[in-house]
Design a protein around this motif. Structure first.
Motif, short mmCIF file in Angstrom:
data_model
loop_
_atom_site.label_atom_id
_atom_site.label_comp_id
_atom_site.label_asym_id
_atom_site.label_seq_id
_atom_site.Cartn_x
_atom_site.Cartn_y
_atom_site.Cartn_z
N SER A 16 -8.48 5.97 -7.30
CA SER A 16 -9.56 5.87 -6.32
C SER A 16 -9.35 4.66 -5.44
CB SER A 16 -10.92 5.76 -7.03
OG SER A 16 -11.18 6.91 -7.81
N SER A 17 -9.69 4.80 -4.16
CA SER A 17 -9.62 3.71 -3.21
C SER A 17 -10.74 3.89 -2.21
CB SER A 17 -8.26 3.68 -2.51
OG SER A 17 -8.13 4.81 -1.66
N LYS A 18 -10.84 2.96 -1.26
CA LYS A 18 -11.89 3.07 -0.25
C LYS A 18 -11.65 4.24 0.70
CE LYS A 18 -9.79 -0.31 2.89
NZ LYS A 18 -10.01 -1.59 3.62
N GLU A 19 -10.41 4.75 0.76
CA GLU A 19 -10.12 5.92 1.60
C GLU A 19 -10.52 7.23 0.95
OE1 GLU A 19 -7.78 3.52 1.10
OE2 GLU A 19 -8.09 2.56 3.04
N THR A 38 -12.34 -2.59 -11.53
CA THR A 38 -12.35 -1.15 -11.28
C THR A 38 -11.45 -0.40 -12.25
OG1 THR A 38 -10.61 -1.42 -9.60
CG2 THR A 38 -12.89 -1.51 -8.85
N LYS A 98 -21.86 0.78 -2.04
CA LYS A 98 -22.78 0.85 -0.91
C LYS A 98 -24.15 0.35 -1.34
CE LYS A 98 -24.28 4.03 2.74
NZ LYS A 98 -24.26 5.46 3.21
N GLY A 123 -19.73 9.18 2.11
CA GLY A 123 -19.42 7.77 1.93
C GLY A 123 -20.18 7.09 0.82
N ASN A 134 -21.44 6.24 -3.14
CA ASN A 134 -20.80 6.10 -4.45
C ASN A 134 -21.32 7.15 -5.41
OD1 ASN A 134 -21.40 2.91 -3.50
ND2 ASN A 134 -19.30 3.44 -3.93
N THR A 176 -13.61 10.44 1.39
CA THR A 176 -14.93 9.99 0.92
C THR A 176 -16.06 10.73 1.60
OG1 THR A 176 -14.94 8.21 2.56
CG2 THR A 176 -14.08 7.69 0.38
N LYS A 202 -15.09 5.34 -4.48
CA LYS A 202 -15.13 4.00 -3.87
C LYS A 202 -15.62 2.94 -4.86
CE LYS A 202 -16.87 3.80 0.26
NZ LYS A 202 -17.84 3.99 1.38
N ASN A 226 -15.94 -0.62 -3.42
CA ASN A 226 -16.71 -0.73 -2.18
C ASN A 226 -18.08 -0.10 -2.39
OD1 ASN A 226 -17.42 -1.18 0.47
ND2 ASN A 226 -16.26 0.56 1.27
#
Length: 798
Positions: free
Chosen positions: A252-255, A414, A337, A307, A309, A302, A332, A335
């Motif tokens: 998993s990543s922010k993308e 993470t 939210k 966007g 979580n 995402t 995410k 990151n």
């Protein structure tokens, strides 16, 4: 690697015809498996017997506040599963609040708060929240202590559930215990035929999990050897190495979420396989493999969650629509939210008993806040659980997770969260059941507010298909007249009632003349939205009970709480004494004459409160039980329900004696006493020969109750209690110049407001008075905007 997928995203809003077994199963899942979860916030983490527990509840449907339910049951149990007290809480936009008054004689032990909506009872009871509440009592023969690290067990979980020859595989190692887990631990992976040369090693991320990666060889047996910081060791077998199957690797990543899948020795390779992604039991992603290939990969954007979580459940189905691999992952994780509160002004003074204020922005998208301010002692204390961990993690799992809030903290690891999700299974439903077309039996439908069944009986016979007029009255409000017709069973149904004051329902069989035709007319009202018995077991805790030492030592926060209780009693006593002094020198009034006429010397006391029903109109209309009427009428007088549901009086946390015409009685006897037969009620506080007592006196001779309302027979009336009204949190300064002379203000919770509103662009203001020791303050603010974006802000203010 060439992408071999035809992708269907939920955001494309393309209709999918439910034709295949899998498509039918997804439709079944979305239509029949909607479920709720609850988070309960309390003002403190531990309490002294005699304290009041203030709570705020949040009910979610997935990752949004629920609109399914408007009623929440919150129950308090002791460690033996005995129900101590309960509240029926009104939910507005998924939020509600209330309080429990703890008795002063509660034994020291761990208590549990259970919270659930009626709709949640259709599903597994394990998903109902049970919150641990340690309660201390200096007079108990036992003491609560945190258990030392006990025996623990370990399991290993391959990513996706498969372990295939020659395929690099990530594993999660998960520890569990009935009480406390070891602080840290490590381990190694060995080939049982060559144990002296480790294949891999690992160290725990936290108390819960670790991870490692190995490439297995067919025919070999692998074992994990885990050792904790005390030297205790366990050996666990890894799964047998398979020669064929499907492997998945997820990151998993922010993308977004990237997955790689690899088939090993599959007859048709991966052709015909499907990848399905679910969020909260709803389809969020789907892809089909249409070509012959052994490997494939893709990045799930995402935007499948807009966007936000949350947990994505990835499932791979074979060509026969059978699930072969499942993997949970967090969207995410690095990151989150989370919005923060916008403070536009503050005035904080560390001096004792100073007035403090904090202003929030009136221009924020967030309009309704839950706020807690307490003294901060300067020692960092990480949260065990919070609304973030409940919303995104523990609310959807039934296994015990130690300190789940750590996975959503500022410096969260993470990798640890990912390892934890590898070790978990989604148990909101079973795929085999869903694929078979079966759906859960919904016995309790979600409904608005409370409902009741009214049964009017005249001359011992049900009134079938009969027109009946109902007169409803709440407090000082004007009565409301409505006409109903009973059904074939003789019932009338009252639905969607959200009253927080007792509602008196009177029945009449003649709409033109409500005073006639009502002899031998009786009314009973049955609630249709009711609590359910708890059948499961309470979760294991980190606490244990030991025999108390002769000189029992309490946690400092508990000693301060006990001192705060004494301050409250002292203040109440002085308030009463001031009122009594004001009466000195006055002529005897009718109330005093009535007291003299009815009370004997044993029940005479200057420290008492008298309610005169003969000379004063006490507005008892709508009440059938005088104990219900007494709630909130006298300082220091509270009520707790017993196992029979009757209200038992308590004065300053101690159970009060109950007398009827100066003869000892019980709440059940009082509940059957008509209110209009009562002449006087006297609340006696720790004085005279009877101590704390509630004395009730009935009419004598020609006495009559004074009332401004026309008296009506009550055979045809009954009371609907409705929702429990929350108490108001006291925000006041205890001035050392005041008559009560409070020497040491030791309050821990300085401000509690579950409903701080923004109105007309006036800044929402947090207002509180300091205690005698606080130099800095811990403030927690929770809010949701109209789109259910969460504001969570916990900070220390100086």
């Amino acid at each position: 690697m060439k992408n071999m997928f035809c992708v269907l995203l939920l955001s494309m809003v393309q209709p999918v015809l439910a034709q295949t077994k899998l498509e039918k199963a997804i439709a079944n899942l979305e239509n029949n498996y909607e479920q709720e979860k609850v988070y309960v916030l309390t003002d403190k983490s531990q309490y002294a017997a005699g304290d009041k527990i203030w709570f705020k509840s949040f009910v979610f449907d997935g990752y949004n506040r629920s609109t399914l339910s408007t009623t929440l049951f919150v129950e308090l149990y002791n460690s033996d599963k005995k129900l101590i007290d309960w509240r029926t809480v009104l939910l507005t936009n998924g939020e509600g609040n209330g309080d429990f008054q703890l008795k002063e004689d509660l034994p020291e032990q761990v208590y549990f708060v259970r919270a659930y909506t009626p709709y949640m009872t259709n599903f597994n009871e394990d998903f109902q929240i049970v919150k641990t509440i340690p309660v201390y009592n200096p007079n108990s023969a036992e003491s609560l202590v945190i258990a030392k690290s006990s025996d623990w067990s370990a399991k290993v979980f391959p990513e996706g559930g498969t372990f295939i020859n020659g395929t690099p595989t990530k594993f999660a190692v998960r520890l569990s215990s009935s009480s406390a887990l070891p602080e840290n631990w490590s381990g190694k992976i060995i080939d049982s035929q060559n144990p002296n040369n480790p294949v891999a090693t690992f160290k725990s991320f936290d108390k819960n999990v670790a991870s490692f990666k190995i490439t297995p060889v067919s025919g070999k047996k692998y074992q994990a050897i885990i050792q904790d910081n005390t030297g205790k060791s366990k050996t666990v077998d890894l799964p047998q190495v398979a020669d064929s199957g499907l492997n998945i690797e997820v990151s998993s990543s922010k993308e977004g979420i990237k997955y790689n899948i690899k088939g090993v020795n599959l007859k048709q390779q991966l052709q015909g396989y499907k990848i399905v992604g679910l969020i909260n039991n709803h389809l969020a992603y789907r892809a089909n493999i249409n070509h012959l290939t052994n490997e494939a990969s893709s990045l799930i954007p995402t935007k499948i969650s807009n966007g936000a979580n949350g947990i994505l459940q990835l499932i791979i189905f074979d060509e026969q629509d059978n699930p072969v691999v499942q993997r949970l992952c967090f969207i995410k994780p690095g990151n989150l939210k989370i919005e923060k509160a916008e403070i536009v002004g503050q005035s904080l003074k560390p001096t004792p008993r100073a007035f403090n204020s904090i202003d929030l922005s009136p221009e924020s998208y967030f309009k309704n806040y839950t706020v807690v301010v307490s003294e901060d002692n300067g020692t960092p204390t990480p949260e065990d659980e919070n609304i973030l961990s409940s919303l995104w993690l523990t609310g959807d799992f039934t296994t015990r997770i130690d300190s789940p809030a750590q996975y959503f903290s500022k410096n969260a690891n993470t990798e640890a969260l990912d390892a934890l999700l590898i070790s978990e299974n989604w148990k909101r439903f079973d795929w085999n059941t869903v694929l078979s077309g079966a759906a859960p039996a919904i016995k309790t439908q979600s409904q608005q507010y409370l409902s009741y069944r009214v049964k009017p009986v005249k001359n011992n016979a049900l009134l079938v298909n009969t027109t009946v007029n109902l007169l409803s009255k709440s407090g000082q409000n004007q009565p409301v007249f409505s006409q109903f017709k009973t059904d074939q069973s003789g019932y009338i149904y009252l639905n969607n009632l959200n009253n927080q004051e007792p509602l008196e329902i009177s029945a009449f069989v003649n709409s033109e003349n409500k005073e006639s035709g009502n002899d031998d007319l009786f009314v009973t009202i049955e609630p249709l939205v009711t609590p359910t018995t708890f059948k499961g077991n309470f979760p294991a805790t980190k606490y244990t009970l030991v025999k108390a030492d002769k000189n029992k030592v309490l946690p400092s926060t508990i000693s301060r709480a006990i001192n705060t209780q004494k301050n409250i009693k002292k203040k109440e006593n002085n308030d009463i004494q001031i009122q009594e002094v004001a009466l000195v020198g006055k002529k005897k009034d009718p109330k005093a004459e009535l007291d003299k006429q009815l009370s004997s010397g044993m029940f005479s006391s200057v420290n008492s409160t008298v309610f005169d029903f003969v000379n004063e109109d006490q507005n008892t209309s709508g009440y059938t039980n005088i104990l219900d009427w007494l709630q909130g009428k006298a300082a220091g007088l509270t009520f707790q329900r017993n196992n029979s549901g009757a209200n038992v009086p308590y004065i300053r946390g101690q159970q009060a004696k109950l007398y009827l015409d100066e003869v000892p009685t019980d709440p059940t006897m009082i509940s059957s006493l008509p209110v209009n037969n009562i002449a006087m009620v006297k609340i006696i506080k720790a004085s005279g020969l009877v101590g704390d007592a509630v004395a009730i006196y009935t009419m004598k001779g020609n006495m009559q109750a004074k009332t401004n309302e026309k008296e009506t027979k009550k055979n045809n009336s009954s009371i609907i209690k409705g929702y429990d009204t929350p108490s108001e949190f006291p925000i006041e300064m205890i001035d050392d110049d005041a008559p009560e002379k409070i020497e040491n203000d030791t309050r821990e919770t300085l401000y509690w407001n579950p409903n701080l509103f923004d109105s007309d662009y006036v800044p929402p203001r947090i207002k509180f008075f300091n205690n005698d020791s606080a130099k800095q303050y811990k403030m927690l603010i929770i809010s949701f905007d109209e789109d259910d974006n969460i504001l969570y802000d916990q900070q220390v203010l100086k």
